[in-house]
Design an enzyme around this catalytic site. Structure first.
Site, PDB file in Angstrom:
ATOM      1  CB  CYS A 135       2.521 -43.789   6.268  1.00 39.71           C
ATOM      2  SG  CYS A 135       1.744 -42.242   5.752  1.00 39.71           S
ATOM      3  CG  HIS A 417       4.492 -42.220   2.252  1.00 41.05           C
ATOM      4  ND1 HIS A 417       3.560 -43.032   2.873  1.00 41.05           N
ATOM      5  CD2 HIS A 417       5.627 -42.959   2.146  1.00 41.05           C
ATOM      6  CE1 HIS A 417       4.106 -44.217   3.118  1.00 41.05           C
ATOM      7  NE2 HIS A 417       5.358 -44.195   2.688  1.00 41.05           N
TER       8      HIS A 417
END
Length: 467
Positions: A135, A417
């Site tokens: 990510c 994230h």
């Protein structure tokens, strides 16, 4: 070469070949899209961009056109798109520029290279699959892929004239990624294996699938692109730059340092992303002044410098504190020949076409480390005038920027994230990219300029003249 003051990362050495070596695209399997398959399903295809796991082509005519396209054994940007008749290649032809248009592009003037065609308003809205804790990479790529004007050089082959064969992997893979993104149906996704493998060659620390830092990947990606597109064929030997004015003006000194930097590394990447910083130091005892002009690509802004650690703040205050003069109690003065109290100041001297602000949220200390979740307010339209008031450089006359990308981080220092908010350069709409998932957002409803947010980690601003 002087160390980059902003990122504390030195650029890697460059090896240049006089001739460009063209490579044949690999024939990788084409992955089905996520709504049609399980992760283990795949089909064979001759689609030239299949190293990115593009979703299934919609029609038989598109499949036929893509196969014919691959059989020419050239990179996407080397094809004469206007000779293609249908399917995926038709949309590529809409971005092709004539030689006369390309010739008007001069170094450090990318605003002359604007993509005015609105035929592509529905292109480039594509997710990037998470291929294993990636990510951090996907969020950076989504911001870079939506930077105005820059990517057109890779789509139409303009970058090839500067490509050197030994370090060609990152530029070539990035070119393939740009073309794949533009020709994938909207709101579907691709797997970015190719660009990850290419960056690993330049930055081995990104090998494998461990969690990584997005800002460090951004630096590595731009380094890899610049390394492979360096226009300098015979780099001069390194020399220490003279900081003594000797009757010269700061503008003269700035040009001398800038020209020397360009004599060692000069690339398409630097045309868009490189600025110049003046670092001045004045002794409080003898008033002797010394100067250094360093280049930068991203600006790291810290919460802990001249702030209370628990304060929320806005981008203007972070920049104000970055350029404010500060006192250093123990600094060696070359005239006094001993350590003295000095005044130090940073001045943004040359503005790049793309400004990147790295908000230092990760606080590393001797006995403990943590993430700083301060809310930061930042504008959609940025005027840099007040931050470059001491500069005399011509580049500072164009100070109007628009927000075009945000790399967000949620979670902690030890597990989190990354996502991206990015503005499509053609339809001017904003989209939130969460790996494979893409959705349109109303950027004004996010209230970044009034309420702020604790998530932004990297901010991308582009000169308005690029749109």
């Amino acid at each position: 070469m002087r160390q980059n003051i902003f990122t504390n990362n030195q650029r890697p050495p460059s090896t240049i070949k006089d001739k460009t070596q063209q490579q044949v695209l690999p024939n990788y399997p084409l992955l089905l899209n996520k709504t049609q398959s399980t992760p283990t399903q795949e089909i064979k295809s001759n689609y030239p961009f299949s190293s990115y796991g593009t979703s299934t082509l919609n029609t038989q005519s598109q499949q036929t056109s893509a196969i014919e396209y691959y059989n020419q054994k050239q990179y996407p940007s080397q094809i004469n798109y206007q000779q293609q008749q249908s399917g995926m290649t038709t949309s590529l032809s809409t971005t092709q520029k004539t030689p006369s248009t390309i010739s008007t592009m001069t170094q450090s003037q990318p605003e002359q290279y604007q993509q005015k065609s609105m035929i592509n308003v529905s292109k480039g809205i594509c997710g990037l699959r998470n291929i294993g804790n990636t990510c951090f990479m996907n969020s950076v790529l989504q911001c870079l892929l939506n930077v105005p004007a820059f990517n057109e050089h890779f789509l139409n082959g303009d970058y090839l004239k500067d490509l050197n064969s030994k370090n060609s992997s990152v530029p070539n893979e990035y070119s393939k990624l740009v073309a794949t993104i533009r020709n994938t149906p909207n709101f579907q996704s691709i797997a970015p294996y190719g660009i990850k493998s290419a960056v690993e060659i330049v930055m081995p620390c990104f090998k494998g699938y461990a969690q990584q830092d997005a800002q460090e990947f951004l630096v590595g990606l731009l380094d890899g692109l610049s390394l492979g597109l360096n226009r300098v064929k015979n780099k001069p030997f390194y020399k220490e730059m003279n900081d003594n004015l000797n009757g010269r003006t700061l503008q003269d000194l700035s040009k001398e340092w800038w020209d020397y930097s360009k004599s060692r590394e000069n690339s398409l990447v630097l045309d868009y992303f490189q600025g110049q910083l003046l670092h001045s130091i004045k002794c409080c005892i003898c008033s002797n002044s010394s100067y250094a002009f360093d280049t930068f690509q991203d600006t790291s802004l810290a919460f802990t410098r001249a702030f209370k650690i628990l304060e929320d703040m806005d981008l203007d205050r972070l920049l104000d504190k970055y350029v404010i003069e500060e006192t250093i109690d123990d600094y060696y003065c070359s005239k006094c020949k001993k350590h003295q109290k000095v005044k130090r100041k940073f001045t943004i001297w040359r503005l790049p076409h793309i400004l990147m602000f790295h908000i230092k949220r990760f606080d590393y200390r001797r006995f403990s480390s943590d993430k700083l979740n301060h809310r930061v307010k930042f504008p959609l339209e940025l005027d840099m005038t007040k931050f470059i008031q001491d500069s005399l450089d011509q580049s500072t006359k164009n100070c109007q920027y628009s927000l075009c990308g945000i790399v967000n981080h949620s979670g902690t220092l030890y597990g989190g994230h990354y996502t991206a908010d990015s503005k499509n350069p053609y339809n001017q709409k904003w989209y939130r990219y969460n790996d494979s998932d893409v959705r349109e957002i109303d950027i004004k409803q996010q209230r970044y300029d009034t309420d702020g947010s604790s998530s932004p980690y990297i901010l991308f601003y582009a000169r308005k003249s690029l749109y």
